[in-house]
Each structure stands twice: as C-alpha cells, then as structure tokens.
Design an enzyme around this catalytic site. Structure first.
Site, mmCIF file in Angstrom:
data_model
loop_
_atom_site.group_PDB
_atom_site.id
_atom_site.type_symbol
_atom_site.label_atom_id
_atom_site.label_comp_id
_atom_site.label_asym_id
_atom_site.label_seq_id
_atom_site.Cartn_x
_atom_site.Cartn_y
_atom_site.Cartn_z
ATOM 1 N N PHE A 20 -103.988 -36.403 -3.977
ATOM 2 C CA PHE A 20 -102.668 -36.066 -4.496
ATOM 3 C C PHE A 20 -102.823 -34.496 -5.024
ATOM 4 O O PHE A 20 -103.895 -34.277 -5.772
ATOM 5 C CB PHE A 20 -102.530 -36.984 -5.798
ATOM 6 N N ASP A 48 -109.727 -28.904 -5.786
ATOM 7 C CA ASP A 48 -108.915 -29.234 -6.603
ATOM 8 C C ASP A 48 -109.422 -29.920 -7.784
ATOM 9 O O ASP A 48 -109.599 -31.176 -7.748
ATOM 10 C CB ASP A 48 -107.703 -30.155 -6.094
ATOM 11 N N LYS A 52 -103.902 -29.069 -16.135
ATOM 12 C CA LYS A 52 -104.016 -30.192 -17.086
ATOM 13 C C LYS A 52 -104.538 -30.005 -18.522
ATOM 14 O O LYS A 52 -104.096 -29.387 -19.348
ATOM 15 C CB LYS A 52 -104.574 -31.391 -16.311
HETATM 16 C C1 LIG Z 1 -105.555 -33.604 -8.659
HETATM 17 C C2 LIG Z 1 -104.222 -33.180 -9.023
HETATM 18 N N1 LIG Z 1 -103.907 -31.942 -8.543
HETATM 19 C C3 LIG Z 1 -102.423 -31.451 -8.723
HETATM 20 C C4 LIG Z 1 -101.588 -32.242 -9.682
HETATM 21 C C5 LIG Z 1 -100.352 -31.758 -9.930
HETATM 22 O O1 LIG Z 1 -100.406 -31.101 -11.181
HETATM 23 P P1 LIG Z 1 -98.968 -30.895 -11.980
HETATM 24 O O2 LIG Z 1 -98.424 -32.227 -12.193
HETATM 25 O O3 LIG Z 1 -99.305 -29.992 -13.138
HETATM 26 O O4 LIG Z 1 -98.103 -30.027 -11.190
HETATM 27 C C6 LIG Z 1 -102.231 -33.361 -10.107
HETATM 28 C C7 LIG Z 1 -101.309 -34.163 -11.111
HETATM 29 O O5 LIG Z 1 -101.480 -35.248 -11.277
HETATM 30 C C8 LIG Z 1 -103.545 -33.892 -9.830
HETATM 31 O O6 LIG Z 1 -103.993 -34.933 -10.242
#
Ligand SMILES: Cc1ncc(COP(=O)(O)O)c(C=O)c1O
Length: 407
Positions: A140, A227, A256
């Site tokens: 994700f 990520d 986050k």
């Molecule tokens: C690993 C990861 N990358 C990207 C995102 C996307 O982040 P945002 O919701 O701040 O756009 C999330 C959100 O849950 C995530 O867990």
C-alpha cells in the site's frame, strides 16, 4: 463495520461530508497521553494512534507549547524564501538515516509520488525512456493515481483505471522472483517496498530479503526505495525499520509519525538520488511550512530526549508477549507478527466487527487486510497500558472466535 447498539448515534442527520470512510458512530473530543475521550465523555485507550501518526500521544506537554509558540510566529510562508526549519529537520533526518538530502511535502502519498518521480527521472537521465519500477503484492503506497497503481490491492484500484503504467509486481520475500525480473526486464530503474507492509496486514520483509534486494540494486544500478511512511520514525525500535537489516536505501518516503499529528511528509535520499530533481522538477505549496517543520523537529527531539525508541522496543515486545500468552494456541488465531509497536494479530476469518466491539470495551484498534488486528499505538505507551490493551483485547478475540460467523 458493525457497531454495537450502545455506540449507534441517537439520530442520523444527513452529512455534507463526502462518504468515503466507514466511521464508528462517535467523535473524539480530546486526549492526553494514550487516552482519548469522546464527546459523550467515554474514555478509550488508544492503540491506534491515529493510524501510526500520534508518535507522542495526545497533548504532549513538551510538544504543545512548542507548536503554540510556532503558530504565534509563522505558520506558512511559501517556498520562495530560505527555510531554516526545513534545514534543521533535514539535517536531523539525514543524521539519523545516514542519507544526504530531504524534500518536504504533506502526506505519505505525496512522499511516495516524489519517490516515483525521482525513480522515473533517474531512468530518463540514463537514457531509459520507459522506466519500470518493481512493486509488491499486498503493498500500500497511497490513493493518488500513481500510488494506487503501485499499490498491490485490487480493491484500492477498482474503478480508477486506467492505472499508471511502468510497474512490475513481485511477491514479498521471494528472492527468486525479483532475480527473474532483473534477468528479463532491462528497463527496471528502482525497487519500491515497505519494510513492513502496513495496510497489507503487517507483513515484514525479512532481513535476508532486504539485504538481497540491496545487493540486486547495487548490481543493476537500481534505486532502492523503502516506503517507511508507516513503519519508520522509531515505531519498530530503530529510527527506521530497514536499519534492523543493516542496509541503507537510496530513497526513503516518510510521513505519518514524523509530525506527531501535524501533517508532514518527507522523501529522504542518499547520494545516488539526492540530486535527480532540480529547480522546477517538483514542488508543493504547503510542503515544508514552518509549522509542519517545527512539529517534525520537536517530535524527533522529544523522541530522543524521552528514549522513545527504547520504549517502542521494550513495550512492543511486552505487548506482543502478552498477546502470545493470552491467545497463543487459541483456535482461529493464525499468526502474531510485527516489531516494536507495529503488531499484527491475524485471525482465520474477517474480523472488522472487532473495531466496534473494542471501542465499546474502551480500546481503539484497527483491522486491516480484513482479518488482521493491527496495533500501532503512540510510542509513549507504558508497560501498564500495554497490559491493559491485552486485558481488553484478548477476551474480545476469544469470544469472537468462539462464536460462529453469521451465515
Ligand atoms: C506504507 C504507506 N505508504 C503510504 C501511505 C499513504 O499515506 P497518506 O495516507 O498520508 O497519503 C500509507 C498510509 O497508510 C502507508 O501505510
């Protein structure tokens, strides 16, 4: 999501907010530490942390005055000017990661968009016109068109085609699968993965796999893009989850937990990627604003001052041990995994209804990938609070598994 009767709102008024979330039927009004209260005065223990965001919990006594002071001085001023707070946060992130430069934005998907643009331009700069990026099943990365295309969940993608091209998908922890891609796809420029998949069900990449991917990236002149939006910023007990594998990425998106609740994203790069983007290639109005930067600077400072990496590791281990003690061997409990304060408890069947049941019992949790209870509490969680999470959650899980699913 099935909320228990006691939590159902008395009257349903029509909402003018777009209906994009399945929400529980109560609103939180304030918090302190790892506790939050709703508008009816009910108290909850927060094992969700705003989905791995509230690093310092709620209303942290060191963070609040710092942010109040910043709001009184300068909230936003645009990227037309020198940005000392960006310099300060970038310097700290680079010291902690061993990387060299950071770009600031506002969210996880934005950090990932920047990473994807860096990968594509890295390819174009070396003459690859149609660059490809290796991505993962169950990954994700966000909900913009490019990041949902990189995401490995058909539900997130459904209805939004055509998807962005240029992604090659492989299973996690399968070294042979990625080696096969290396042998057959000459246009690959980068590998993009979460060190611990969050939304996909708290699935860790193994140390061996991460080291093998780092080697493949070096051999093939690919960028390693990790990520760490969810698993980074101390959550696993090290600043960044990849540090458990003793490797360094070329590109690391963060968000986050970085601002402890204030929206902030960053993409931190090592020397191979740090100068791929130049003036005019990328930008954002709000990114790097003084309020967000101050939140980042103070979050990292307080984490260091208060020993929160150590806390995440020890309290996380105790939380996991408590769950193993209470639920190990219970029929229907499939797996318990994760590191530090990022824990997934997989059950044998979909368990979304536990969200409402846990809230009714005074505990905030999440359920992801349909059957994985995910705990990502603030990193200030105490040992006593960890035991309380176990004391509330374990009987709920046992009851749930003892009751056959509705036909
Ligand atoms: C690993 C990861 N990358 C990207 C995102 C996307 O982040 P945002 O919701 O701040 O756009 C999330 C959100 O849950 C995530 O867990």
């Amino acid at each position: 999501m099935n909320a228990p009767e006691a939590l159902k709102p008395a009257t349903a008024t029509p909402s003018h907010v777009m209906n994009t979330y399945g929400r529980l039927p109560f609103a939180l009004s304030h918090g302190r530490g790892c506790r939050v209260w709703d508008t009816e005065g009910r108290e909850y223990l927060d094992a969700l942390g705003g989905i791995a965001v509230n690093t310092l919990g709620h209303a942290h006594p060191k963070l609040v005055p710092a942010l109040q002071e910043q709001i009184g001085k300068l909230i936003h001023c645009s990227n037309y000017y020198q940005a000392p707070l960006q310099e300060q946060l970038a310097t700290t992130l680079c010291e902690l990661s061993g990387l060299s430069n950071a770009f600031f934005c506002n969210s996880g998907l934005e950090a990932n968009e920047a990473a994807l643009k860096i990968a594509r331009k890295f390819g174009h700069d070396k003459g690859i016109d149609r660059p490809e990026i290796i991505v993962y099943e169950k990954a994700f990365h966000g909900r913009s068109i490019a990041t949902l295309s990189a995401t490995g969940n058909p539900k997130v993608q459904a209805g939004f085609g055509p998807l962005v091209e240029g992604f090659v998908r492989v299973p996690l922890n399968d070294a042979a699968a990625i080696a096969e891609v290396a042998n057959t796809r000459p246009n690959v420029v980068a590998v993009f993965l979460e060190v611990i998949q969050g939304e996909g069900g708290v699935n860790p990449a193994t140390v061996d796999y991460l080291q093998a991917v780092r080697r493949l990236c070096d051999e093939n002149d690919w960028l390693l893009m990790l990520d760490e939006v969810q698993c980074g910023i101390g959550r696993t007990g090290k600043w960044f989850a990849h540090q458990w594998a003793g490797i360094r990425p070329d590109v690391m998106p963060l968000a986050k937990g970085l601002g402890s609740g204030v929206p902030v994203g960053a993409v931190v790069c090592g020397p191979r990627a740090a100068h791929v983007l130049g003036p005019g290639n990328h930008g954002t109005t709000f990114g790097g604003n003084p309020l967000a930067m101050r939140a980042g600077v103070e979050t990292l400072r307080i984490m260091q001052e208060d020993g929160l990496l150590h806390n995440a590791a020890t309290v996380g281990a105790a939380l996991k041990a408590g769950l193993a003690r209470e639920l190990g061997g219970v029929a229907g409990v499939v797996d318990l995994r994760g590191q530090g304060l990022m824990i997934g408890l997989e059950l044998g069947r979909p368990c979304g209804e536990l969200l409402g049941r846990a809230a009714e019992a005074g505990l905030l949790i999440s359920v992801t990938a349909e059957r994985v209870i995910r705990l990502v509490p603030p990193l200030i969680l105490s040992l006593a609070e960890a035991e309380r999470v176990v004391a509330i959650l374990a009987p709920l899980v046992r009851d749930f598994l003892a009751t056959p699913p509705k036909a």
